[in-house]
Design an enzyme around this catalytic site. Structure first.
Site, PDB file in Angstrom:
ATOM      1  N   ASN A  78      -3.867 -45.023   4.252  1.00 24.35           N
ATOM      2  CA  ASN A  78      -3.532 -44.291   3.030  1.00 24.35           C
ATOM      3  C   ASN A  78      -3.380 -42.788   3.269  1.00 24.35           C
ATOM      4  O   ASN A  78      -3.123 -42.033   2.324  1.00 24.35           O
ATOM      5  CB  ASN A  78      -4.618 -44.515   1.973  1.00 24.35           C
ATOM      6  CG  ASN A  78      -4.639 -45.956   1.466  1.00 24.35           C
ATOM      7  OD1 ASN A  78      -3.657 -46.414   0.873  1.00 24.35           O
ATOM      8  ND2 ASN A  78      -5.721 -46.684   1.716  1.00 24.35           N
TER       9      ASN A  78
ATOM     10  N   SER B  77      -7.083 -43.995   8.473  1.00 19.58           N
ATOM     11  CA  SER B  77      -6.670 -44.551   7.170  1.00 19.58           C
ATOM     12  C   SER B  77      -5.168 -44.762   7.059  1.00 19.58           C
ATOM     13  O   SER B  77      -4.374 -43.871   7.363  1.00 19.58           O
ATOM     14  CB  SER B  77      -7.130 -43.629   6.051  1.00 19.58           C
ATOM     15  OG  SER B  77      -6.584 -44.070   4.818  1.00 19.58           O
TER      16      SER B  77
ATOM     17  N   ARG C 180     -10.417 -50.351   8.052  1.00 27.13           N
ATOM     18  CA  ARG C 180     -10.748 -51.155   6.860  1.00 27.13           C
ATOM     19  C   ARG C 180     -11.413 -52.485   7.232  1.00 27.13           C
ATOM     20  O   ARG C 180     -12.465 -52.834   6.702  1.00 27.13           O
ATOM     21  CB  ARG C 180      -9.462 -51.423   6.074  1.00 27.13           C
ATOM     22  CG  ARG C 180      -9.697 -51.874   4.657  1.00 27.13           C
ATOM     23  CD  ARG C 180      -8.360 -52.088   3.962  1.00 27.13           C
ATOM     24  NE  ARG C 180      -7.513 -50.900   4.029  1.00 27.13           N
ATOM     25  CZ  ARG C 180      -6.196 -50.892   3.787  1.00 27.13           C
ATOM     26  NH1 ARG C 180      -5.569 -52.007   3.459  1.00 27.13           N
ATOM     27  NH2 ARG C 180      -5.510 -49.765   3.862  1.00 27.13           N
TER      28      ARG C 180
ATOM     29  N   GLY D 145     -14.821 -43.188   9.582  1.00 27.80           N
ATOM     30  CA  GLY D 145     -13.915 -43.175  10.729  1.00 27.80           C
ATOM     31  C   GLY D 145     -13.469 -44.543  11.210  1.00 27.80           C
ATOM     32  O   GLY D 145     -12.622 -44.660  12.079  1.00 27.80           O
TER      33      GLY D 145
ATOM     34  N   ASP E 131     -16.221 -35.515  10.422  1.00 25.85           N
ATOM     35  CA  ASP E 131     -17.441 -35.757   9.641  1.00 25.85           C
ATOM     36  C   ASP E 131     -18.102 -37.070  10.070  1.00 25.85           C
ATOM     37  O   ASP E 131     -19.135 -37.443   9.526  1.00 25.85           O
ATOM     38  CB  ASP E 131     -17.126 -35.829   8.137  1.00 25.85           C
ATOM     39  CG  ASP E 131     -16.384 -37.097   7.786  1.00 25.85           C
ATOM     40  OD1 ASP E 131     -15.410 -37.433   8.497  1.00 25.85           O
ATOM     41  OD2 ASP E 131     -16.783 -37.773   6.825  1.00 25.85           O
TER      42      ASP E 131
ATOM     43  N   ASP F 299     -10.424 -37.853   5.702  1.00 27.51           N
ATOM     44  CA  ASP F 299     -11.444 -38.208   4.704  1.00 27.51           C
ATOM     45  C   ASP F 299     -12.797 -37.580   5.061  1.00 27.51           C
ATOM     46  O   ASP F 299     -13.364 -37.894   6.104  1.00 27.51           O
ATOM     47  CB  ASP F 299     -11.623 -39.732   4.638  1.00 27.51           C
ATOM     48  CG  ASP F 299     -10.321 -40.466   4.318  1.00 27.51           C
ATOM     49  OD1 ASP F 299      -9.626 -40.045   3.392  1.00 27.51           O
ATOM     50  OD2 ASP F 299     -10.023 -41.465   4.999  1.00 27.51           O
TER      51      ASP F 299
ATOM     52  N   ASP G  96      -9.768 -34.664  11.242  1.00 23.21           N
ATOM     53  CA  ASP G  96      -9.908 -35.912  10.514  1.00 23.21           C
ATOM     54  C   ASP G  96      -9.570 -35.586   9.046  1.00 23.21           C
ATOM     55  O   ASP G  96      -9.577 -34.408   8.654  1.00 23.21           O
ATOM     56  CB  ASP G  96     -11.360 -36.396  10.648  1.00 23.21           C
ATOM     57  CG  ASP G  96     -11.649 -37.568   9.752  1.00 23.21           C
ATOM     58  OD1 ASP G  96     -10.899 -38.553   9.795  1.00 23.21           O
ATOM     59  OD2 ASP G  96     -12.619 -37.479   8.967  1.00 23.21           O
TER      60      ASP G  96
HETATM   61  C1  G6P Z   1     -10.979 -43.431   7.430  1.00 22.87           C
HETATM   62  C2  G6P Z   1     -12.263 -43.456   6.630  1.00 22.87           C
HETATM   63  C3  G6P Z   1     -12.866 -44.836   6.657  1.00 22.87           C
HETATM   64  C4  G6P Z   1     -11.825 -45.861   6.234  1.00 22.87           C
HETATM   65  C5  G6P Z   1     -10.651 -45.829   7.170  1.00 22.87           C
HETATM   66  C6  G6P Z   1      -9.559 -46.822   6.802  1.00 22.87           C
HETATM   67  O1  G6P Z   1     -11.289 -43.421   8.764  1.00 22.87           O
HETATM   68  O2  G6P Z   1     -13.208 -42.550   7.167  1.00 22.87           O
HETATM   69  O3  G6P Z   1     -13.964 -44.849   5.783  1.00 22.87           O
HETATM   70  O4  G6P Z   1     -12.385 -47.163   6.235  1.00 22.87           O
HETATM   71  O5  G6P Z   1     -10.118 -44.520   7.148  1.00 22.87           O
HETATM   72  O6  G6P Z   1      -8.969 -46.437   5.586  1.00 22.87           O
HETATM   73  P1  G6P Z   1      -7.896 -47.257   4.779  1.00 22.87           P
HETATM   74  O7  G6P Z   1      -7.454 -46.313   3.710  1.00 22.87           O
HETATM   75  O8  G6P Z   1      -6.796 -47.629   5.736  1.00 22.87           O
HETATM   76  O9  G6P Z   1      -8.581 -48.469   4.245  1.00 22.87           O
HETATM   77 MG    MG Z   2     -13.855 -38.763   8.022  1.00 28.41          MG
END
Ligand code: G6P
Ligand code: MG
Length: 242
Positions: A127, A125, A58, A55, A179, A20, A18
Site C-alpha cells: 500500500n 507494504s 502481510r 517491517g 522504526d 510506516d 522506511d
Molecule cells: C510495513 C509495515 C508492516 C506491514 C507491511 C505490509 O512493513 O511495517 O506492519 O505488515 O508493511 O503491509 P501491507 O500494506 O502490504 O499489508
Molecule cells: Mg516501519
C-alpha cells in the site's frame, strides 16, 4: 560495511527511509486493523506482539498472529484473513492526508535534499504508493521500493538493496531510517548504516549492551529537531551546488 576512505572517514551519499512509523503514522492503522481481525477471530493480540509485525510482510504478520490461535487455518483461510485485514486497513486510509506525516519527517526530507543527498523510500507494504500519493510525499523522493517489488521482507536486505540500486549508490554510502528492529537488521545485512527511531530506538537503547543488541548506528525518538541531519551532516562530502 559502510563506505570509508583511507583515513576511515565515512561518506554518506543517500538516505533510505522506511515508511510506516518513520514518515507516516500508518503503523498505528496497521495495528488497529490486525487487532480488529484478531478480536473477531478470538486470538490474543496486543501491542507487545505487534512490535514483531513492524517491517514484516502481510502474510508473515498473519503467521505471527496465528501463533496464538487455538485452531488451525487452511492456506485458503489464511489468504482470506490477510485479505480481510487489508480491507480494514485500506478503509482506514480513505481520509489519510498530509496530517499523518510524523513530526520532523517533512522538514528532514527537505533538509536532506539541501545537503545534496539522494533519497528513497523502502517499505514492505504493497500500500506504500497510495500512502505516498495521499500524503503528498511521493514527489519528494528520487525512488520508492514497495512490497509489490520484493520477494522477501525485512529482516532480509532485499528492499534496501533495491533502493540503493535505484539510487545508483553503493550500500556502504546509504543510511537507513527505521522504526522496526527487523529493519535495522535488514540494513545491517545490506551493509548500510541505520538510524533508529521510535520503537527501534527504544529497543536499541534497552538492548545495546545485552546478548542480542539491535546495533543501530545512531538513534533518536523521532525525526524532529533535525536529528537525522545532525547525525549525517559530518559525513556528507558532496558539492552543495550540484
Ligand atoms: C510495513 C509495515 C508492516 C506491514 C507491511 C505490509 O512493513 O511495517 O506492519 O505488515 O508493511 O503491509 P501491507 O500494506 O502490504 O499489508
Ligand atoms: Mg516501519
Amino acid at each position: 560495511m559502510a563506505k570509508q576512505d583511507e583515513s576511515g572517514q565515512l561518506h554518506i551519499r543517500a538516505i533510505i527511509y522506511d515508511l510506516d512509523g518513520v514518515l507516516v503514522s500508518t503503523d498505528e492503522y496497521h495495528f488497529r486493523a490486525w487487532k480488529r481481525l484478531a478480536d473477531e477471530e478470538g486470538i490474543p493480540f496486543d501491542r507487545t506482539i505487534n512490535e514483531r509485525l513492524r517491517g514484516v510482510s502481510r502474510m508473515e504478520s498473519l503467521s505471527i498472529i496465528l501463533e496464538r490461535s487455538t485452531r488451525k487455518y487452511s492456506r485458503e483461510e489464511q489468504r482470506q484473513l490477510a485479505e480481510r485485514k487489508n480491507g480494514y486497513y485500506v478503509d482506514s486510509l480513505s481520509d489519510l492526508g498530509p496530517e499523518a506525516i510524523l513530526p520532523g519527517a517533512r522538514e528532514t526530507v527537505d533538509a536532506v535534499h539541501l545537503l545534496g543527498l539522494k533519497q528513497a523510500v523502502a517499505s514492505s507494504s504493497k500500500n506504500a504508493p497510495r500512502i505516498l500519493e495521499q500524503t503528498g510525499l511521493s514527489e519528494l523522493f528520487d525512488s520508492a521500493v514497495d512490497g509489490s517489488m520484493i520477494s522477501h521482507s525485512k529482516p532480509d536486505p532485499e528492499v534496501f538493496l533495491k533502493a540503493a540500486e535505484a539510487l545508483s549508490t553503493e550500500p556502504g554510502g546509504c543510511v537507513v531510517v527505521e522504526d522496526a528492529v527487523s529493519g535495522i537488521q535488514a540494513a545491517k545485512a545490506a551493509g548500510m548504516l541505520s538510524f533508529a527511531v521510535a520503537s527501534a530506538a527504544r529497543a536499541d537503547e534497552e538492548r545495546q549492551d545485552g546478548d542480542n543488541p539491535v546495533g543501530a548506528w545512531k538513534r533518536a525518538p523521532d525525526l524532529s529537531d533535525n536529528a537525522l541531519v545532525k547525525a549525517v551532516e559530518p559525513f556528507v562530502h558532496i558539492p552543495q551546488n550540484r
